[in-house]
Design a protein around this motif. Structure first.
Motif, mmCIF file in Angstrom:
data_model
loop_
_atom_site.group_PDB
_atom_site.id
_atom_site.type_symbol
_atom_site.label_atom_id
_atom_site.label_comp_id
_atom_site.label_asym_id
_atom_site.label_seq_id
_atom_site.Cartn_x
_atom_site.Cartn_y
_atom_site.Cartn_z
ATOM 1 N N LYS A 46 0.766 -1.213 -0.025
ATOM 2 C CA LYS A 46 0.052 -0.039 -0.114
ATOM 3 C C LYS A 46 0.920 1.237 0.095
ATOM 4 O O LYS A 46 0.548 2.259 -0.649
ATOM 5 C CB LYS A 46 -0.984 -0.007 1.153
ATOM 6 C CG LYS A 46 -1.989 -1.042 1.074
ATOM 7 C CD LYS A 46 -2.756 -1.231 2.321
ATOM 8 C CE LYS A 46 -3.652 0.165 2.906
ATOM 9 N NZ LYS A 46 -4.414 -0.266 4.172
ATOM 10 N N ASN A 93 -12.554 -6.570 5.372
ATOM 11 C CA ASN A 93 -11.514 -5.531 5.322
ATOM 12 C C ASN A 93 -10.154 -6.141 4.968
ATOM 13 O O ASN A 93 -9.216 -5.294 4.265
ATOM 14 C CB ASN A 93 -11.008 -5.360 6.937
ATOM 15 C CG ASN A 93 -12.182 -4.387 7.691
ATOM 16 O OD1 ASN A 93 -12.834 -3.553 6.879
ATOM 17 N ND2 ASN A 93 -12.436 -4.452 8.673
ATOM 18 N N ASN A 139 -8.129 -4.189 1.667
ATOM 19 C CA ASN A 139 -6.528 -4.086 1.454
ATOM 20 C C ASN A 139 -5.932 -4.850 0.449
ATOM 21 O O ASN A 139 -5.064 -4.288 -0.270
ATOM 22 C CB ASN A 139 -6.285 -4.484 2.817
ATOM 23 C CG ASN A 139 -6.249 -3.384 3.852
ATOM 24 O OD1 ASN A 139 -6.377 -2.260 3.707
ATOM 25 N ND2 ASN A 139 -6.543 -3.604 5.170
ATOM 26 N N LYS A 154 -6.791 -2.876 -2.702
ATOM 27 C CA LYS A 154 -6.072 -1.368 -2.885
ATOM 28 C C LYS A 154 -4.435 -1.752 -3.173
ATOM 29 O O LYS A 154 -4.045 -1.107 -4.071
ATOM 30 C CB LYS A 154 -5.892 -1.013 -1.273
ATOM 31 C CG LYS A 154 -7.119 -0.286 -1.057
ATOM 32 C CD LYS A 154 -7.326 0.226 0.443
ATOM 33 C CE LYS A 154 -8.467 0.532 0.697
ATOM 34 N NZ LYS A 154 -8.856 0.705 2.319
ATOM 35 N N ASP A 170 -14.887 2.311 1.180
ATOM 36 C CA ASP A 170 -13.680 2.913 1.987
ATOM 37 C C ASP A 170 -13.646 4.578 1.679
ATOM 38 O O ASP A 170 -13.337 5.442 2.336
ATOM 39 C CB ASP A 170 -12.270 2.334 1.726
ATOM 40 C CG ASP A 170 -12.343 0.852 2.558
ATOM 41 O OD1 ASP A 170 -13.403 0.402 3.336
ATOM 42 O OD2 ASP A 170 -11.304 0.208 2.526
ATOM 43 N N ASP A 186 -7.293 5.558 4.492
ATOM 44 C CA ASP A 186 -7.965 4.319 3.758
ATOM 45 C C ASP A 186 -8.734 5.065 2.660
ATOM 46 O O ASP A 186 -8.596 4.638 1.683
ATOM 47 C CB ASP A 186 -9.003 3.952 4.775
ATOM 48 C CG ASP A 186 -8.340 2.576 5.626
ATOM 49 O OD1 ASP A 186 -7.354 2.162 5.060
ATOM 50 O OD2 ASP A 186 -8.987 2.168 6.440
#
Length: 243
Positions: A44, A86, A90, A93, A117, A130
């Protein structure tokens, strides 16, 4: 790590974040030398800097790590029970922010979670981060997906509306939202809604320019006109001018 990322020029960024590096990260996960959680945080972070510097991490797409994350997304999404949304968000992302090619299946999995998000209005630094990463990923889909058709324009509009009132996004996150909104070819600027946002955009642009102007020493820029800016400050100013 932020300082090291800031120091990297385009060639350095691409040479460091190569297919070999992403394969090495995958190997470390396989050998349990690196947890998946820490790998996600790292990816990320790389995705954030890739977007901020407008660079590419070309080695990710064909790497074994990319294939692993894609499989994890699909497997997690297909779970009937105990789906970890969640974790899935992630993974999305990471995958979307570092890729430039998305299958319809990946988009159908990721977009609802990214929008969830991106529309988070919590007043915390973690929530803002986020939102920022979700906007980076959504923006990357828009840049690289051929069939846009006003993808999530209504949702982006809501994000901008909320930020205009609360100013809870970072400059970069707000820029990402505006980039998509203003760049949408199908947006009718002659409508009441279009004029409303056009006026707000003009005010936002003026405010942003004033703040960015104070971050660059323009007198020094004039003196070294024709010469490349040197050092960390020079690279930072280059990014500011780009914005």
């Amino acid at each position: 790590m932020n300082e090291q990322m800031e120091e990297m020029n385009k060639d350095k960024f691409e040479s460091v974040f190569s297919e070999e590096l992403f394969n090495k990260i995958h190997q470390m996960i396989e050998e349990e030398k690196l947890s998946m959680g820490n790998a996600i945080l790292l990816l990320k972070h790389v995705g954030y800097w890739k977007a901020l510097k407008s660079e590419w991490a070309n080695g990710f797409l064909e790497s074994s790590l990319s294939k692993r994350i894609r499989k994890m997304m699909i497997d997690e999404n297909e779970k009937k029970e105990r789906k970890d949304e969640n974790l899935l968000a992630n993974l999305c992302k990471c995958y979307i922010s570092l890729s430039c090619n998305f299958s319809p299946k990946v988009i159908s999995i990721c977009v609802p979670l990214l929008l969830r998000d991106a529309l988070n209005n919590e007043e915390s630094e973690e929530a803002h981060k986020d939102v920022e990463m979700a906007l980076i990923a959504l923006g990357n889909i828009v840049k690289n997906h051929e069939e846009k058709d006003c993808l999530f324009l209504n949702e982006i509009t809501e994000i901008i509306k909320h930020n205009l009132v609360h100013r809870n996004l970072t400059h970069f996150a707000c820029q990402l939202a505006w980039d998509y909104f203003v760049g949408n070819a199908d947006l009718d600027w002659e409508t009441k809604s279009g004029k409303f946002f056009g006026a707000f955009f003009a005010r936002e642009a003026v405010r942003e320019l004033k703040e960015l102007k104070s971050c660059v020493c323009w007198e020094k820029k004039k003196k070294r006109k024709g010469k490349k800016a040197k050092g960390r400050k020079g690279r930072k100013e280059k990014l500011i001018i780009k914005r």
